[in-house]
Design a protein around this motif. Structure first.
Motif, PDB file in Angstrom:
ATOM      1  N   THR A  10       0.858  -1.196   0.100  1.00  0.00           N
ATOM      2  CA  THR A  10       0.070   0.090   0.017  1.00  0.00           C
ATOM      3  C   THR A  10       0.799   1.347  -0.013  1.00  0.00           C
ATOM      4  O   THR A  10       0.505   2.007  -0.803  1.00  0.00           O
ATOM      5  CB  THR A  10      -0.894   0.047   1.237  1.00  0.00           C
ATOM      6  N   ARG A  11       1.855   1.366   0.797  1.00  0.00           N
ATOM      7  CA  ARG A  11       2.672   2.423   0.863  1.00  0.00           C
ATOM      8  C   ARG A  11       3.496   2.781  -0.375  1.00  0.00           C
ATOM      9  O   ARG A  11       3.678   4.053  -0.845  1.00  0.00           O
ATOM     10  CB  ARG A  11       4.057   2.045   1.911  1.00  0.00           C
ATOM     11  N   THR A  12       3.777   1.625  -1.195  1.00  0.00           N
ATOM     12  CA  THR A  12       4.709   1.926  -2.385  1.00  0.00           C
ATOM     13  C   THR A  12       3.706   2.006  -3.758  1.00  0.00           C
ATOM     14  O   THR A  12       4.090   2.621  -4.536  1.00  0.00           O
ATOM     15  CB  THR A  12       5.720   0.886  -2.481  1.00  0.00           C
ATOM     16  N   LYS A  13       2.542   1.296  -3.376  1.00  0.00           N
ATOM     17  CA  LYS A  13       1.802   1.455  -4.925  1.00  0.00           C
ATOM     18  C   LYS A  13       0.547   1.782  -5.089  1.00  0.00           C
ATOM     19  O   LYS A  13      -0.182   2.234  -6.060  1.00  0.00           O
ATOM     20  CB  LYS A  13       1.463  -0.325  -5.349  1.00  0.00           C
ATOM     21  N   ALA A  14       0.014   2.212  -3.657  1.00  0.00           N
ATOM     22  CA  ALA A  14      -1.455   2.879  -3.751  1.00  0.00           C
ATOM     23  C   ALA A  14      -1.128   4.209  -4.519  1.00  0.00           C
ATOM     24  O   ALA A  14      -0.412   5.258  -3.944  1.00  0.00           O
ATOM     25  CB  ALA A  14      -1.834   3.227  -2.261  1.00  0.00           C
ATOM     26  N   CYS A  15      -2.208   4.644  -5.423  1.00  0.00           N
ATOM     27  CA  CYS A  15      -2.064   5.758  -6.378  1.00  0.00           C
ATOM     28  C   CYS A  15      -3.444   6.178  -6.710  1.00  0.00           C
ATOM     29  O   CYS A  15      -4.356   5.706  -6.566  1.00  0.00           O
ATOM     30  CB  CYS A  15      -1.033   5.922  -7.505  1.00  0.00           C
ATOM     31  N   MET A  29     -11.957   3.993  -3.696  1.00  0.00           N
ATOM     32  CA  MET A  29     -11.144   4.276  -4.513  1.00  0.00           C
ATOM     33  C   MET A  29     -10.144   5.594  -4.304  1.00  0.00           C
ATOM     34  O   MET A  29     -10.738   6.530  -3.892  1.00  0.00           O
ATOM     35  CB  MET A  29     -11.524   4.480  -6.243  1.00  0.00           C
ATOM     36  N   ILE A  30      -8.951   5.334  -4.565  1.00  0.00           N
ATOM     37  CA  ILE A  30      -8.204   6.762  -4.208  1.00  0.00           C
ATOM     38  C   ILE A  30      -8.531   7.799  -5.382  1.00  0.00           C
ATOM     39  O   ILE A  30      -8.197   7.213  -6.516  1.00  0.00           O
ATOM     40  CB  ILE A  30      -6.582   6.747  -4.149  1.00  0.00           C
ATOM     41  N   LYS A  31      -8.728   9.017  -5.179  1.00  0.00           N
ATOM     42  CA  LYS A  31      -9.060  10.018  -6.094  1.00  0.00           C
ATOM     43  C   LYS A  31      -7.983  10.656  -6.484  1.00  0.00           C
ATOM     44  O   LYS A  31      -7.596  11.263  -7.416  1.00  0.00           O
ATOM     45  CB  LYS A  31     -10.223  10.658  -5.808  1.00  0.00           C
ATOM     46  N   SER A  32      -7.308  10.822  -5.246  1.00  0.00           N
ATOM     47  CA  SER A  32      -5.896  11.852  -5.657  1.00  0.00           C
ATOM     48  C   SER A  32      -4.946  11.405  -4.178  1.00  0.00           C
ATOM     49  O   SER A  32      -5.233  11.009  -3.232  1.00  0.00           O
ATOM     50  CB  SER A  32      -6.255  13.321  -5.276  1.00  0.00           C
ATOM     51  N   ARG A  33      -3.675  11.313  -4.586  1.00  0.00           N
ATOM     52  CA  ARG A  33      -2.722  11.262  -3.932  1.00  0.00           C
ATOM     53  C   ARG A  33      -1.594  12.258  -4.062  1.00  0.00           C
ATOM     54  O   ARG A  33      -0.854  11.997  -5.146  1.00  0.00           O
ATOM     55  CB  ARG A  33      -2.091   9.674  -3.725  1.00  0.00           C
ATOM     56  N   GLY A  34      -1.325  13.249  -3.433  1.00  0.00           N
ATOM     57  CA  GLY A  34      -0.170  14.035  -3.661  1.00  0.00           C
ATOM     58  C   GLY A  34       0.405  15.048  -2.361  1.00  0.00           C
ATOM     59  O   GLY A  34      -0.011  14.654  -1.314  1.00  0.00           O
ATOM     60  N   SER A  35       0.755  16.070  -2.776  1.00  0.00           N
ATOM     61  CA  SER A  35       1.351  16.824  -1.605  1.00  0.00           C
ATOM     62  C   SER A  35       0.269  17.591  -0.701  1.00  0.00           C
ATOM     63  O   SER A  35       0.464  17.769   0.610  1.00  0.00           O
ATOM     64  CB  SER A  35       2.293  17.814  -1.899  1.00  0.00           C
ATOM     65  N   ASP A  36      -0.891  17.709  -1.220  1.00  0.00           N
ATOM     66  CA  ASP A  36      -2.103  18.112  -0.456  1.00  0.00           C
ATOM     67  C   ASP A  36      -2.798  17.041   0.250  1.00  0.00           C
ATOM     68  O   ASP A  36      -3.950  17.220   0.808  1.00  0.00           O
ATOM     69  CB  ASP A  36      -3.071  18.945  -1.308  1.00  0.00           C
ATOM     70  N   ILE A  57     -15.317   9.760   0.874  1.00  0.00           N
ATOM     71  CA  ILE A  57     -15.575   9.017   2.171  1.00  0.00           C
ATOM     72  C   ILE A  57     -14.612   9.318   3.157  1.00  0.00           C
ATOM     73  O   ILE A  57     -14.609   8.791   4.241  1.00  0.00           O
ATOM     74  CB  ILE A  57     -16.013   7.665   1.993  1.00  0.00           C
ATOM     75  N   ALA A  58     -13.154   9.719   2.750  1.00  0.00           N
ATOM     76  CA  ALA A  58     -12.242   9.855   3.761  1.00  0.00           C
ATOM     77  C   ALA A  58     -11.243  10.733   2.792  1.00  0.00           C
ATOM     78  O   ALA A  58     -10.752  10.701   1.884  1.00  0.00           O
ATOM     79  CB  ALA A  58     -11.508   8.402   3.843  1.00  0.00           C
ATOM     80  N   SER A  59     -10.282  11.505   4.108  1.00  0.00           N
ATOM     81  CA  SER A  59      -9.345  12.286   3.433  1.00  0.00           C
ATOM     82  C   SER A  59      -8.107  12.187   4.802  1.00  0.00           C
ATOM     83  O   SER A  59      -8.475  12.113   5.788  1.00  0.00           O
ATOM     84  CB  SER A  59     -10.054  13.907   3.674  1.00  0.00           C
ATOM     85  N   TYR A  60      -7.068  11.947   4.038  1.00  0.00           N
ATOM     86  CA  TYR A  60      -5.661  11.851   5.158  1.00  0.00           C
ATOM     87  C   TYR A  60      -4.813  12.679   4.511  1.00  0.00           C
ATOM     88  O   TYR A  60      -4.411  13.251   3.424  1.00  0.00           O
ATOM     89  CB  TYR A  60      -5.229  10.464   4.895  1.00  0.00           C
ATOM     90  N   LYS A  61      -4.032  13.360   5.400  1.00  0.00           N
ATOM     91  CA  LYS A  61      -2.700  14.224   5.430  1.00  0.00           C
ATOM     92  C   LYS A  61      -1.706  13.299   4.498  1.00  0.00           C
ATOM     93  O   LYS A  61      -0.777  13.748   3.734  1.00  0.00           O
ATOM     94  CB  LYS A  61      -2.065  14.592   6.561  1.00  0.00           C
TER      95      LYS A  61
END
Length: 74
Positions: A10-15, A29-36, A57-61
């Motif tokens: 998950t750490r290396t492949k989730a995008c 489903m991950i909609k976005s993964r970035g600096s924000d 449904i979820a947001s994370y830093k």
């Protein structure tokens, strides 16, 4: 909970576009993964295929916060 192998995957492949599962049985489903941060949206089945919706449904830093809350790549 989840295996170390699945957590590392998950750490290396989730995008963006990755199907995710939560320890409580939810899917998203991950909609976005970035600096924000990371946003996970709900999915619905269309013709037996999961399709992302616009409902967040979820947001994370960061990825570690997401994993700590129970989400891993499916």
């Amino acid at each position: 909970m989840w295996s170390e192998k699945l957590i590392e995957l998950t750490r290396t492949k989730a995008c963006s576009g990755s199907m995710m599962k939560k320890s409580n049985g939810k899917f998203g489903m991950i909609k976005s993964r970035g600096s924000d941060g990371i946003k996970i949206v709900a999915v619905e089945l269309k013709d037996f295929m999961p399709v992302p919706t616009d409902k967040v449904i979820a947001s994370y830093k960061n990825i570690d916060e997401m994993i700590s809350d129970g989400w891993v790549i499916d």
